[in-house]
Design an enzyme around this catalytic site. Structure first.
Site, PDB file in Angstrom:
ATOM      1  N   GLY A  64       0.880  -1.165   0.000  1.00 44.55           N
ATOM      2  CA  GLY A  64       0.000   0.000   0.000  1.00 44.55           C
ATOM      3  C   GLY A  64       0.907   1.201   0.000  1.00 44.55           C
ATOM      4  N   GLU A  65       0.793   2.018   1.013  1.00 47.54           N
ATOM      5  CA  GLU A  65       1.652   3.203   1.133  1.00 47.54           C
ATOM      6  C   GLU A  65       2.151   3.251   2.579  1.00 47.54           C
ATOM      7  OE1 GLU A  65       2.822   5.376  -1.134  1.00 47.54           O
ATOM      8  OE2 GLU A  65       3.885   6.150   0.609  1.00 47.54           O
ATOM      9  N   SER A  66       3.464   3.076   2.728  1.00 46.50           N
ATOM     10  CA  SER A  66       4.028   2.935   4.082  1.00 46.50           C
ATOM     11  C   SER A  66       3.773   4.170   4.941  1.00 46.50           C
ATOM     12  CB  SER A  66       5.526   2.651   3.989  1.00 46.50           C
ATOM     13  OG  SER A  66       6.179   3.644   3.217  1.00 46.50           O
TER      14      SER A  66
ATOM     15  N   CYS B  82       6.203  -5.228   0.351  1.00 41.59           N
ATOM     16  CA  CYS B  82       6.323  -3.892  -0.240  1.00 41.59           C
ATOM     17  C   CYS B  82       6.248  -2.794   0.832  1.00 41.59           C
ATOM     18  CB  CYS B  82       5.309  -3.728  -1.364  1.00 41.59           C
ATOM     19  SG  CYS B  82       5.820  -2.455  -2.532  1.00 41.59           S
TER      20      CYS B  82
ATOM     21  N   ARG C  16      12.991   3.376  -0.354  1.00 37.29           N
ATOM     22  CA  ARG C  16      11.629   3.466  -0.936  1.00 37.29           C
ATOM     23  C   ARG C  16      11.712   3.787  -2.418  1.00 37.29           C
ATOM     24  NH1 ARG C  16       8.325   7.864   0.995  1.00 37.29           N
ATOM     25  NH2 ARG C  16       6.546   6.734   0.177  1.00 37.29           N
TER      26      ARG C  16
ATOM     27  N   ILE D 259       5.585  -3.047  -7.491  1.00 31.50           N
ATOM     28  CA  ILE D 259       4.766  -1.847  -7.717  1.00 31.50           C
ATOM     29  C   ILE D 259       5.331  -0.715  -6.859  1.00 31.50           C
ATOM     30  CG2 ILE D 259       2.444  -0.856  -7.613  1.00 31.50           C
ATOM     31  CD1 ILE D 259       1.369  -3.785  -7.639  1.00 31.50           C
ATOM     32  N   ARG D 260       5.993   0.229  -7.507  1.00 37.24           N
ATOM     33  CA  ARG D 260       6.676   1.316  -6.763  1.00 37.24           C
ATOM     34  C   ARG D 260       7.385   0.730  -5.538  1.00 37.24           C
ATOM     35  NH1 ARG D 260       6.084   6.398  -7.666  1.00 37.24           N
ATOM     36  NH2 ARG D 260       6.028   7.031  -5.497  1.00 37.24           N
TER      37      ARG D 260
ATOM     38  N   HIS E  57       4.957  -8.493  -4.414  1.00 36.83           N
ATOM     39  CA  HIS E  57       3.591  -8.792  -3.955  1.00 36.83           C
ATOM     40  C   HIS E  57       3.164 -10.205  -4.345  1.00 36.83           C
ATOM     41  CE1 HIS E  57       2.284  -4.577  -3.070  1.00 36.83           C
ATOM     42  NE2 HIS E  57       3.215  -4.288  -3.960  1.00 36.83           N
TER      43      HIS E  57
ATOM     44  N   GLU F  90       0.942 -11.910  -3.102  1.00 39.22           N
ATOM     45  CA  GLU F  90      -0.518 -12.037  -2.924  1.00 39.22           C
ATOM     46  C   GLU F  90      -1.285 -11.715  -4.200  1.00 39.22           C
ATOM     47  OE1 GLU F  90       1.384  -9.664  -1.799  1.00 39.22           O
ATOM     48  OE2 GLU F  90       0.394  -7.724  -2.017  1.00 39.22           O
TER      49      GLU F  90
HETATM   50  N1  GLN Z   1       5.998   3.051  -2.596  1.00 36.80           N
HETATM   51  C1  GLN Z   1       5.169   2.573  -1.515  1.00 36.80           C
HETATM   52  C2  GLN Z   1       5.642   3.078  -0.160  1.00 36.80           C
HETATM   53  O1  GLN Z   1       6.581   3.788  -0.054  1.00 36.80           O
HETATM   54  C3  GLN Z   1       5.097   1.071  -1.478  1.00 36.80           C
HETATM   55  C4  GLN Z   1       4.354   0.560  -2.692  1.00 36.80           C
HETATM   56  C5  GLN Z   1       3.623  -0.719  -2.487  1.00 36.80           C
HETATM   57  O2  GLN Z   1       3.406  -1.202  -1.363  1.00 36.80           O
HETATM   58  N2  GLN Z   1       3.158  -1.293  -3.574  1.00 36.80           N
HETATM   59  O3  GLN Z   1       5.063   2.758   0.806  1.00 36.80           O
END
Ligand code: GLN
Length: 201
Positions: free
Chosen positions: A46-48, A78, A107, A136-137, A177, A179
């Site tokens: 997700g987004e940390s 991630c 990151r 993903i990013r 990921h 999952e």
């Molecule tokens: N770039 C996101 C972060 O810094 C991580 C991306 C992801 O979990 N797919 O949290």
């Protein structure tokens, strides 16, 4: 015995599905009593920064950090990897992590052009075929302490290798990921090699 998936933000449902496919009781957790009821935790992608801020505002941050440091098996994918890292590069100002794994994580390490991609990776402890890894990013691991085992690495465009799956005792983290692929072998690794040893699941 239950495994919780931290349900503040991110791809919670997919992790619950992967864990259920491994035959364990998996639930979404976002309250203190739910977290108290679990013996192992998955922190999703997700987004940390968002997950950390929400954990703070729901008063869960210190509880989760304490459970992790007192031995609760935890797997982060991630954003979850970033949250399990003792040190984060390219963090936003004041970004917090739960920590636990003696490593430095960068990151968004793969840069803008290749924000998202897939590749096949070898994973120590998981036999062939290779794991299909979705990035993903994603972060990569810059460096690890001596107690951290590198389970998988990727080679970047300069030919340099970077760990993308690591384990330190009861803690597991992947940049990618699993999952999202329908292949539950990484979750199975977590359940069978880590949860069974540390949480007796
Ligand atoms: N770039 C996101 C972060 O810094 C991580 C991306 C992801 O979990 N797919 O949290």
């Amino acid at each position: 015995m239950k495994i919780g998936v931290l349900a503040l933000q991110g791809d919670v449902r997919e992790h619950i599905q992967s864990l259920s496919d491994c035959g364990v009781d998996a639930i979404a957790v976002k309250t203190k009593s739910e977290i108290d009821s679990i013996s192992a935790l998955v922190i999703p992608g997700g987004e940390s920064t968002t997950i950390a801020k929400l954990a703070r505002s729901f008063n869960l941050f210190d509880l989760i950090k304490a459970r992790i440091s007192s031995g609760m098996p935890t797997y982060g994918s991630c954003a979850g990897m970033i949250l399990l890292s003792n040190q984060v590069e390219d963090a936003i100002a004041g970004q917090e992590s739960f920590g636990g794994i003696d490593m430095v994580v960068r990151r968004n390490a793969f840069g803008r052009q290749v924000d998202s991609f897939e590749t096949d990776l070898k994973f120590k402890g998981i036999t062939e075929p290779a794991i299909r890894a979705v990035f993903i990013r994603a972060p990569w691991v810059e460096s690890v302490g001596e107690n951290v085992e590198v389970l998988s690495e990727i080679t970047d465009s300069n030919g340099d290798k970077h760990p993308v799956a690591v384990r330190q005792g009861h803690l597991l983290a992947t940049s990618f990921h699993p999952e999202l692929t329908g292949d539950n072998r990484v979750h199975k690794y977590f359940v069978e090699n880590i949860c069974r040893e540390f949480a007796n699941i």
